[in-house]
Design an enzyme around this catalytic site. Structure first.
Site, PDB file in Angstrom:
ATOM      1  N   SER A  25      -8.488 -16.211 -25.024  1.00  0.00           N
ATOM      2  CA  SER A  25      -9.029 -16.876 -26.218  1.00  0.00           C
ATOM      3  C   SER A  25     -10.521 -17.190 -26.072  1.00  0.00           C
ATOM      4  O   SER A  25     -11.132 -17.731 -26.987  1.00  0.00           O
ATOM      5  CB  SER A  25      -8.258 -18.166 -26.506  1.00  0.00           C
ATOM      6  OG  SER A  25      -8.240 -19.005 -25.369  1.00  0.00           O
ATOM      7  N   ASN A 112      -2.525 -27.872 -21.639  1.00  0.00           N
ATOM      8  CA  ASN A 112      -1.907 -28.196 -22.936  1.00  0.00           C
ATOM      9  C   ASN A 112      -2.490 -29.474 -23.546  1.00  0.00           C
ATOM     10  O   ASN A 112      -2.801 -29.515 -24.727  1.00  0.00           O
ATOM     11  CB  ASN A 112      -0.390 -28.320 -22.775  1.00  0.00           C
ATOM     12  CG  ASN A 112       0.236 -27.012 -22.323  1.00  0.00           C
ATOM     13  OD1 ASN A 112      -0.435 -25.976 -22.336  1.00  0.00           O
ATOM     14  ND2 ASN A 112       1.489 -27.050 -21.915  1.00  0.00           N
ATOM     15  N   HIS A 158      -8.877 -24.164 -73.221  1.00  0.00           N
ATOM     16  CA  HIS A 158      -8.548 -22.724 -73.357  1.00  0.00           C
ATOM     17  C   HIS A 158      -9.822 -21.874 -73.445  1.00  0.00           C
ATOM     18  O   HIS A 158      -9.818 -20.810 -74.056  1.00  0.00           O
ATOM     19  CB  HIS A 158      -7.665 -22.463 -74.582  1.00  0.00           C
ATOM     20  CG  HIS A 158      -6.521 -23.425 -74.726  1.00  0.00           C
ATOM     21  ND1 HIS A 158      -5.278 -23.190 -74.178  1.00  0.00           N
ATOM     22  CD2 HIS A 158      -6.454 -24.652 -75.308  1.00  0.00           C
ATOM     23  CE1 HIS A 158      -4.481 -24.221 -74.449  1.00  0.00           C
ATOM     24  NE2 HIS A 158      -5.174 -25.131 -75.129  1.00  0.00           N
ATOM     25  N   SER A 279     -30.452  -6.599 -58.389  1.00  0.00           N
ATOM     26  CA  SER A 279     -29.636  -5.392 -58.284  1.00  0.00           C
ATOM     27  C   SER A 279     -30.500  -4.266 -57.742  1.00  0.00           C
ATOM     28  O   SER A 279     -31.695  -4.198 -58.028  1.00  0.00           O
ATOM     29  CB  SER A 279     -29.107  -5.023 -59.668  1.00  0.00           C
ATOM     30  OG  SER A 279     -28.849  -3.635 -59.746  1.00  0.00           O
ATOM     31  N   LYS A 285     -31.730  -7.445 -63.415  1.00  0.00           N
ATOM     32  CA  LYS A 285     -30.617  -8.312 -63.019  1.00  0.00           C
ATOM     33  C   LYS A 285     -31.042  -9.504 -62.179  1.00  0.00           C
ATOM     34  O   LYS A 285     -31.901  -9.430 -61.330  1.00  0.00           O
ATOM     35  CB  LYS A 285     -29.568  -7.513 -62.216  1.00  0.00           C
ATOM     36  CG  LYS A 285     -28.749  -6.546 -63.026  1.00  0.00           C
ATOM     37  CD  LYS A 285     -27.947  -7.184 -64.151  1.00  0.00           C
ATOM     38  CE  LYS A 285     -26.775  -8.001 -63.670  1.00  0.00           C
ATOM     39  NZ  LYS A 285     -25.670  -7.175 -63.185  1.00  0.00           N
ATOM     40  N   GLU A 292     -20.622 -16.783 -56.681  1.00  0.00           N
ATOM     41  CA  GLU A 292     -19.482 -15.865 -56.606  1.00  0.00           C
ATOM     42  C   GLU A 292     -18.881 -15.865 -55.203  1.00  0.00           C
ATOM     43  O   GLU A 292     -17.662 -15.796 -55.022  1.00  0.00           O
ATOM     44  CB  GLU A 292     -19.915 -14.446 -56.987  1.00  0.00           C
ATOM     45  CG  GLU A 292     -20.298 -14.308 -58.447  1.00  0.00           C
ATOM     46  CD  GLU A 292     -21.026 -12.989 -58.729  1.00  0.00           C
ATOM     47  OE1 GLU A 292     -20.444 -11.929 -58.488  1.00  0.00           O
ATOM     48  OE2 GLU A 292     -22.191 -13.036 -59.160  1.00  0.00           O
TER      49      GLU A 292
HETATM   50  N1  ARG Z   1      -5.995 -21.109 -24.506  1.00  0.00           N
HETATM   51  C1  ARG Z   1      -4.825 -21.899 -24.673  1.00  0.00           C
HETATM   52  C2  ARG Z   1      -4.672 -22.304 -26.133  1.00  0.00           C
HETATM   53  O1  ARG Z   1      -5.613 -22.233 -26.806  1.00  0.00           O
HETATM   54  C3  ARG Z   1      -4.915 -23.145 -23.840  1.00  0.00           C
HETATM   55  C4  ARG Z   1      -3.599 -23.731 -23.472  1.00  0.00           C
HETATM   56  C5  ARG Z   1      -2.870 -22.823 -22.556  1.00  0.00           C
HETATM   57  N2  ARG Z   1      -1.683 -23.380 -22.048  1.00  0.00           N
HETATM   58  C6  ARG Z   1      -0.702 -22.659 -21.511  1.00  0.00           C
HETATM   59  N3  ARG Z   1       0.336 -23.272 -21.076  1.00  0.00           N
HETATM   60  N4  ARG Z   1      -0.791 -21.353 -21.448  1.00  0.00           N
HETATM   61  O2  ARG Z   1      -3.636 -22.666 -26.603  1.00  0.00           O
END
Ligand code: ARG
Length: 460
Positions: A25, A112, A158, A279, A285, A292
């Site tokens: 990530s 976590n 309307h 444009s 334009k 938009e």
């Molecule tokens: N990159 C993970 C997330 O965004 C962090 C937590 C990962 N925890 C685990 N038990 N793999 O959720």
């Protein structure tokens, strides 16, 4: 050991690079870096204070983290995809800086509760910024409304001319919507203001940690009181996405109106060059692209809400890797909302209002038909009868190609002797607006009161 994972102890084999990339990530959660460091700084201070680690160890880690923060702010940090996410990247960087003592930082903590903490810190910060931008937009609307109290325009139902209204009244309707949006984000802040740190992986920890202390150090108002809840739920993000969806719906409606109003057919406003584009083929334009785009971007914001709701809906407690999917939608929504608010404020404060054109378009229509019916009703005719009479007159005028104000008095008196010379004053759109003085109506007196109330509201 080359590329040894922080969780690598129980593994014999290793991930292939493409699999590792799928799980990583860091490509997006690098945005959590300063919040991750902030959380770690609080955690290590608490570990030192409670004696979970030795004071000099805590100090060494603290110093390393502060250096990392400085490196981050100077743009010197490079992240590595083999370290999966922001948390492990930071730990690896810390280890490079201060050696194996860095490994003590993760005592009594899990990724976590760490990731949940980072996201709470991040969103709290962003919610405050969004709150400020909303406040600014509301101020811009009030300033504009103040100049437009006596600007008369057609009010629509309307998308047909219905009754004349004040342009300020129309603007203040949006002011109210954005005020409720502000309230929703303020409420959201309450739920982002809870510390998950110390929930550890899911069940709490055997170390004598002090969760209230870390919460205080990070500036949280309270802690999560259930460790499973702390690491499992993302309702504070969903609330943000739901609030953002409502906000961008409001922005999108206003954009739609701006787009209409600056068309040739309406000609009510013209957007400044700063917020318009040309444009590549048609030299004449001037397009309302930014309006938009805000209207278009509502799609992605709604999409992120549905996406994360769907990610969450069947997850058993507690943490599941699915939860990693909570980030990109949140980041993108933050960016989209912040920029859209800036653009909207800019467009409104720099546009030109064509008051004459607005007024003129209430003078060649039947938006004064209710005035005539009310006039008769005030003279004692049942409103239904008045409605019928006026309806017939509108039909007669439409066929002949003129309007109610063009009917001669003799004809009016044939229709009803109740109609007198003062009808022509009554039929003027300014009069119609001015007289709609019921509470919350478009009458000028009402609008001035409402403006004063709103200004006070913004001050406090
Ligand atoms: N990159 C993970 C997330 O965004 C962090 C937590 C990962 N925890 C685990 N038990 N793999 O959720």
């Amino acid at each position: 050991m080359a590329n040894h994972k922080l969780w690598g102890g129980r593994f014999e084999g290793s991930l292939e690079a493409w699999v590792e990339e799928f799980g990583a990530s860091i490509g997006f959660d690098y945005r959590l870096a300063p919040y991750d460091l902030q959380g770690s700084l609080a955690h290590v201070q608490m570990l030192g204070e409670t004696g979970v680690i030795a004071p000099e160890e805590a100090k060494a880690i603290q110093k390393g983290l502060e250096e990392l923060l400085a490196d981050y702010e100077a743009g010197l940090i490079e992240f590595d995809v083999t370290n999966e996410d922001i948390h492990m990247n930071m730990e690896a960087l810390l280890t490079e800086k201060i050696g194996p003592v860095a490994g003590k930082l993760h005592t009594a903590r899990s990724r976590n509760d760490q990731v949940a903490t980072d996201m709470h810190l991040y969103l709290k910060d962003q919610l405050q910024q969004i709150g400020d931008k909303l406040l600014h937009l509301r101020q811009v609307i009030l300033d504009l409304a103040e100049e437009q109290v006596e600007t008369v325009m057609p009010g629509y139902t309307h998308l047909q001319h219905a009754q004349p209204i004040s342009f300020a009244h129309h603007l203040l309707a949006y002011y109210q919507m954005f005020s409720r949006d502000s309230e929703r984000f303020t409420f959201n802040l309450k739920h982002a203001d809870l510390s998950p740190l110390g929930a550890a992986a899911l069940a709490g920890t055997t170390f004598p940690i002090d969760r209230e202390r870390t919460a205080e150090l990070m500036g949280f108002a309270d802690i999560y009181h259930n460790s499973l809840d702390a690491v499992s739920d993302r309702d504070f993000i969903l609330e943000f996405l739901a609030n953002s969806s409502i906000l961008i719906m409001h922005l999108s409606r206003l954009c739609e109106e701006l787009i209409n109003w600056c068309s040739y057919e309406y000609g009510f406003v013209s957007l400044s060059d700063t917020f318009s584009t040309g444009s590549s083929i048609m030299p004449q334009k001037k397009n309302p692209d930014m309006a938009e785009l805000i209207r278009g971007k509502s799609g992605r914001v709604y999409g992120h809400l549905i996406s994360i709701l769907t990610v969450m809906k069947s997850l058993p407690l507690a943490y599941n890797k699915d939860l990693q999917e909570d980030k990109e939608g949140m980041f993108d929504t933050v960016d989209t909302i912040q920029k859209s608010l800036d653009i909207m404020a800019g467009m409104l404060s720099s546009m030109t209002v064509n008051k004459e054109r607005m007024l003129a378009s209430t003078q060649q229509d039947f938006s004064n038909a209710t005035e005539l019916a009310d006039y008769l009703a005030k003279k004692g005719l049942p409103f239904r009868e008045a409605h019928e009479i006026v309806g017939k007159l509108v039909l007669e005028c439409s066929k002949a190609g003129y309007y109610l104000q063009d009917i001669p008095l003799e004809r009016y008196q044939q229709v009803s002797p109740l109609i007198e010379q003062d009808i022509y004053q009554t039929l003027q759109s300014q009069t119609a607006v001015q007289r709609r003085n019921s509470l919350g109506g478009t009458g000028f007196v009402q609008i001035r009161q409402e403006l004063a109330r709103a200004k006070n509201e913004l001050k406090s």
